[in-house]
Design an enzyme around this catalytic site. Structure first.
Site, PDB file in Angstrom:
ATOM      1  CD  GLN A 113     148.087 -42.103  31.140  1.00  0.00           C
ATOM      2  OE1 GLN A 113     147.978 -40.903  31.002  1.00  0.00           O
ATOM      3  NE2 GLN A 113     147.238 -42.840  31.850  1.00  0.00           N
ATOM      4  CB  CYS A 138     142.711 -37.965  28.443  1.00  0.00           C
ATOM      5  SG  CYS A 138     142.789 -36.149  28.510  1.00  0.00           S
ATOM      6  CG  HIS A 170     137.777 -41.124  36.477  1.00  0.00           C
ATOM      7  ND1 HIS A 170     138.624 -40.110  36.826  1.00  0.00           N
ATOM      8  CD2 HIS A 170     136.534 -40.686  36.779  1.00  0.00           C
ATOM      9  CE1 HIS A 170     137.936 -39.088  37.307  1.00  0.00           C
ATOM     10  NE2 HIS A 170     136.653 -39.428  37.283  1.00  0.00           N
ATOM     11  N   GLY A 190     138.741 -41.873  41.234  1.00  0.00           N
ATOM     12  CA  GLY A 190     137.615 -40.951  41.154  1.00  0.00           C
ATOM     13  C   GLY A 190     137.091 -40.541  42.508  1.00  0.00           C
ATOM     14  CG  ASP A 191     134.416 -37.974  43.088  1.00  0.00           C
ATOM     15  OD1 ASP A 191     135.083 -37.113  42.474  1.00  0.00           O
ATOM     16  OD2 ASP A 191     133.202 -38.150  42.895  1.00  0.00           O
TER      17      ASP A 191
END
Length: 346
Positions: free
Chosen positions: A70, A100, A169, A201-202
């Site tokens: 990445q 990010c 995300h 996410g989570d």
């Protein structure tokens, strides 16, 4: 999920994380069942300048495949040049970091900052796609803040640019990692996208992973913070997806054994000094919840000899065995929000 020649049914992917997803951690996660692993994110400008630390981040072994490099940056020219350099290391595909939220990235106009410039984001994506012959994907967020969620506007731009898949995300840049990831927006992305969607996410447990697949309809899922100190999560997710139940329940001996394995790999990849120093950030999560762990952790982060670190960990395992016999440790079925077992003080 199909990206180029890669075809994996409901892949469980290790997310790119700075100072976390190095070769040692990727190998650990791969052993526990991660289908795809990502490098730490790498600066395009650093690659152009040949910064050795950044170049080292692109190294991986065949055992890690499928493996993804990445990159991030805010210039079409720099990103295209960096893409060519990264592609020369033969990753299975290349990923662009458009998500990010960190100040040192977004504050310089890269990462999530490009969510405020969707046209520029698309131009950068197109320049990278044009520069290399391998598939290119994107990882991003749903928007800059809750008042400017624009992911549905961004999707067709990236598709037209030739992007092969998108990882989303479910937070905005302004939310950083606070609050709860918005899975509803990921589901909307899946409804609108013509390319594979990876949900992020989570995801803290196998149950969360299954819920993410069911809620969003995503083609794959990506686990980040939920894997730190808990690489077992990949095996647990695969067990739940394939067999309907989790059967891997790591106890204190398992967690300490993997921490030692991780340390050995870190030293092997980075040398004794840096391999030992950079492992310090992982002990808290590997040992979280165990009795009298703070005193042990203080010793671990002060010890510079990796062999002595192993001795400390093994001595602590012996202590935990005694704590268990004394009834100071008990196991219960729910680990975080899942069926995994966890060790806690009574």
């Amino acid at each position: 999920m199909r990206i180029g020649k890669l075809h994996i049914e409901r892949p469980v992917i290790l997310a790119p994380m700075e100072d976390v997803t190095d070769r040692s951690f990727r190998k650990i996660c791969k052993r526990f069942g991660a289908d795809v692993v990502y490098t730490e994110f790498i600066s395009a400008e650093a690659l152009r300048r040949g910064v050795e630390k950044s170049v080292q981040k692109m190294l991986f072994e065949d055992y890690e495949r499928p493996a993804v490099i990445q990159i991030f940056g805010n210039s079409e020219e720099a990103m295209a040049e960096a893409a060519v350099i990264a592609a020369s290391y033969a990753p299975d595909y290349l990923d662009i970091n458009f998500g990010c939220p960190a100040k040192k990235v977004a504050g310089k106009g890269a990462g999530a900052a490009l969510l405020r410039e969707p046209e520029k984001m698309a131009r950068i994506a197109a320049s990278v796609v044009k520069a290399v012959s391998i598939p290119v994907t994107v990882k991003t967020r749903i928007g800059w803040d809750r008042e400017s969620i624009n992911i549905l506007d961004i999707i067709p731009r990236l598709e037209d640019a030739g992007i092969g898949a998108i990882a989303v995300h479910g937070r905005t840049r302004s939310e950083m990692y606070k609050g709860t990831a918005d899975w509803d927006w990921i589901a909307r992305v899946k409804e609108h996208a013509r390319i594979p969607v990876i949900a992020n996410g989570d995801i803290w447990s196998a149950r969360d992973a299954l819920a993410m697949f069911n809620h969003t309809g995503a083609d794959g899922i990506m686990i980040g913070r939920g894997s730190i100190g808990n690489p077992f999560i990949f095996k647990q997710v695969k067990e739940l997806l394939q067999g309907g139940s989790v059967v891997t329940f790591p106890g204190f001996s398992d967690r300490i054994a993997v921490a030692i394995e991780h340390l050995r790999l870190s030293v092997e990849c980075k040398g004794e000094k840096y391999g030992t120093l950079e492992m310090r950030r992982h002990y808290a999560t590997y040992l979280k919840g165990l009795p009298k762990v703070s005193r042990v952790r203080d010793r671990l982060v002060r010890e510079n000899n990796w062999q002595h670190v192993i001795e400390i960990l093994r001595d602590y395992e012996t202590d935990c065995e005694r704590y268990a016999k004394e009834g100071k440790i008990r196991e219960y079925a729910e680990y975080l929000n899942d069926h995994s077992k966890r060790l806690v003080l009574k």
